[in-house]
Design an enzyme around this catalytic site. Sequence first.
Site, PDB file in Angstrom:
ATOM      1  N   GLY A 143       9.421  29.135  13.954  1.00 12.91           N
ATOM      2  CA  GLY A 143      10.244  27.959  14.261  1.00 12.91           C
ATOM      3  C   GLY A 143      11.671  28.145  13.756  1.00 12.91           C
ATOM      4  N   ARG A 195       7.253  33.742  18.600  1.00  9.93           N
ATOM      5  CA  ARG A 195       5.995  33.987  17.877  1.00  9.93           C
ATOM      6  C   ARG A 195       5.276  35.078  18.664  1.00  9.93           C
ATOM      7  NH1 ARG A 195       6.333  28.201  17.297  1.00  9.93           N
ATOM      8  NH2 ARG A 195       6.692  27.732  15.108  1.00  9.93           N
ATOM      9  N   ASP A 242       6.071  30.811   6.698  1.00 10.27           N
ATOM     10  CA  ASP A 242       4.963  31.565   6.104  1.00 10.27           C
ATOM     11  C   ASP A 242       4.381  32.614   7.064  1.00 10.27           C
ATOM     12  OD1 ASP A 242       3.793  29.582   7.675  1.00 10.27           O
ATOM     13  OD2 ASP A 242       1.995  29.478   6.422  1.00 10.27           O
ATOM     14  N   THR A 245      12.650  27.661   7.234  1.00 12.20           N
ATOM     15  CA  THR A 245      11.756  26.714   7.923  1.00 12.20           C
ATOM     16  C   THR A 245      12.114  25.307   7.478  1.00 12.20           C
ATOM     17  OG1 THR A 245       9.490  25.817   8.013  1.00 12.20           O
ATOM     18  CG2 THR A 245       9.995  27.213   6.133  1.00 12.20           C
ATOM     19  N   ASP A 265      10.083  23.039   7.134  1.00 11.46           N
ATOM     20  CA  ASP A 265       8.923  22.445   6.447  1.00 11.46           C
ATOM     21  C   ASP A 265       8.967  22.526   4.921  1.00 11.46           C
ATOM     22  OD1 ASP A 265       7.861  21.723   8.857  1.00 11.46           O
ATOM     23  OD2 ASP A 265       6.574  23.477   9.038  1.00 11.46           O
ATOM     24  N   ASP A 313       7.702  24.606   2.967  1.00 16.84           N
ATOM     25  CA  ASP A 313       6.378  24.848   2.400  1.00 16.84           C
ATOM     26  C   ASP A 313       6.163  26.286   1.922  1.00 16.84           C
ATOM     27  OD1 ASP A 313       6.540  25.826   4.966  1.00 16.84           O
ATOM     28  OD2 ASP A 313       4.521  25.205   5.551  1.00 16.84           O
ATOM     29  N   ARG A 315       3.304  20.058  10.176  1.00 15.61           N
ATOM     30  CA  ARG A 315       1.919  20.214  10.631  1.00 15.61           C
ATOM     31  C   ARG A 315       0.986  20.425   9.449  1.00 15.61           C
ATOM     32  NH1 ARG A 315       1.577  24.490  15.211  1.00 15.61           N
ATOM     33  NH2 ARG A 315       2.954  23.069  16.295  1.00 15.61           N
TER      34      ARG A 315
HETATM   35  O1  F6P Z   1       9.214  24.685  12.155  1.00 13.17           O
HETATM   36  C1  F6P Z   1       8.052  24.140  11.614  1.00 13.17           C
HETATM   37  C2  F6P Z   1       7.527  23.098  12.514  1.00 13.17           C
HETATM   38  O2  F6P Z   1       8.577  22.220  12.675  1.00 13.17           O
HETATM   39  C3  F6P Z   1       6.292  22.305  12.126  1.00 13.17           C
HETATM   40  O3  F6P Z   1       6.508  21.230  11.279  1.00 13.17           O
HETATM   41  C4  F6P Z   1       5.777  21.884  13.472  1.00 13.17           C
HETATM   42  O4  F6P Z   1       4.458  21.533  13.461  1.00 13.17           O
HETATM   43  C5  F6P Z   1       6.035  23.095  14.299  1.00 13.17           C
HETATM   44  O5  F6P Z   1       7.204  23.678  13.756  1.00 13.17           O
HETATM   45  C6  F6P Z   1       6.155  22.832  15.750  1.00 13.17           C
HETATM   46  O6  F6P Z   1       6.933  23.804  16.362  1.00 13.17           O
HETATM   47  P1  F6P Z   1       6.541  24.642  17.661  1.00 13.17           P
HETATM   48  O7  F6P Z   1       6.323  23.672  18.733  1.00 13.17           O
HETATM   49  O8  F6P Z   1       7.716  25.521  17.852  1.00 13.17           O
HETATM   50  O9  F6P Z   1       5.281  25.396  17.351  1.00 13.17           O
END
Ligand code: F6P
Length: 323
Positions: free
Chosen positions: A12, A73, A104, A127, A129, A131, A173
């Site tokens: 992300g 990804r 991560d 990120t 998040d 985390d 998430r």
């Molecule tokens: O970048 C992290 C995050 O924002 C999470 O909090 C979220 O669940 C996820 O990315 C969603 O991103 P994508 O739709 O790109 O998988």
Amino acid sequence: MSMRVAVLTSGGDAPAMNAAIRAITRVGIHRNCEVFGVFGGLQGILDEQIHELNSRSVSRILHRGGTFLTTGRSEEFRTEEGQKKAAKILTDRGFDALIAIGGDGTMHALDALSKHWNGFLIGLPGTIDNDLYGTDYTIGFDTAVNNALGALDKIRDTAEAFQRIFLVEVMGRHAGFIAFHVGVATGASAILMPETETTIDQLVEKVKKARAKAKTSVLVVVAEGDELGNADTIGKKLNERIGEKCRVSVLGYIQRGGNPTHFDRILATRLGAYAIECLLGGESGGMVGEVGGKLIMTPFKETWTNKKPIDQWMLGLLDELSG
Ligand code: F6P
């Protein structure tokens, strides 16, 4: 020592990833490194989307969200064959080091690559998040929180005008850092996040309490990964229990974009420059981060096996603070 360094962003995107790329490129070049950008995340290595950067390649990106290297990804990189292929490409193209900025998943990928490639590997925490263990804040978190804060302040206006209950869903998430910070900073009556278990009975109790105190509006901040469900599901349950229609607002991807805050730009710049200093000092195998104002490096595995805790003291103050 001079090095041939590849840099990429993966997973992300997060605001100020560009500031980190800029710092890595310019500080790297100043210290006699050749710096190459990998486009499209880890898949970009496998597809050989690797291009040399100069100081001007990273002009006019410091203030922009997203990532000019683009991200992704990669399923192929998750396989051992993919990792071996990436190692061969990096070796064949004469690279000494790879710096990857991401969450991560990216730290897992660097750790996996280290089993097949003996070049220098460094991660940067990028990120929204927040985390990752090994840094107080990740690049992009502050901007995401401020983006959500702006939206919540606006929702508060309309909630007060109608004296309504609002559930606002923020990203996260697997982590509740955004929800926690936004919730505290907007005076939410309840914060629901994966790190803490809240039952529907407890939530009903909190909302009823807020109403009993004659609060004009009630805000509940929900992390998308909360164990009770998403804001829509929780809103319906709450609705049934208290007999009052709860409004739901899902903030979504708006949190991930936009101009990075000053905090994120400085953090990304410091971590980018520090990554180059670590490489030139012969360090490898970890993620750079800032803890208590100090720049440090944490071995990849520890960034996900150790958990960064939510501030329990602040959490304990919530009921008192929400009046
Ligand atoms: O970048 C992290 C995050 O924002 C999470 O909090 C979220 O669940 C996820 O990315 C969603 O991103 P994508 O739709 O790109 O998988």
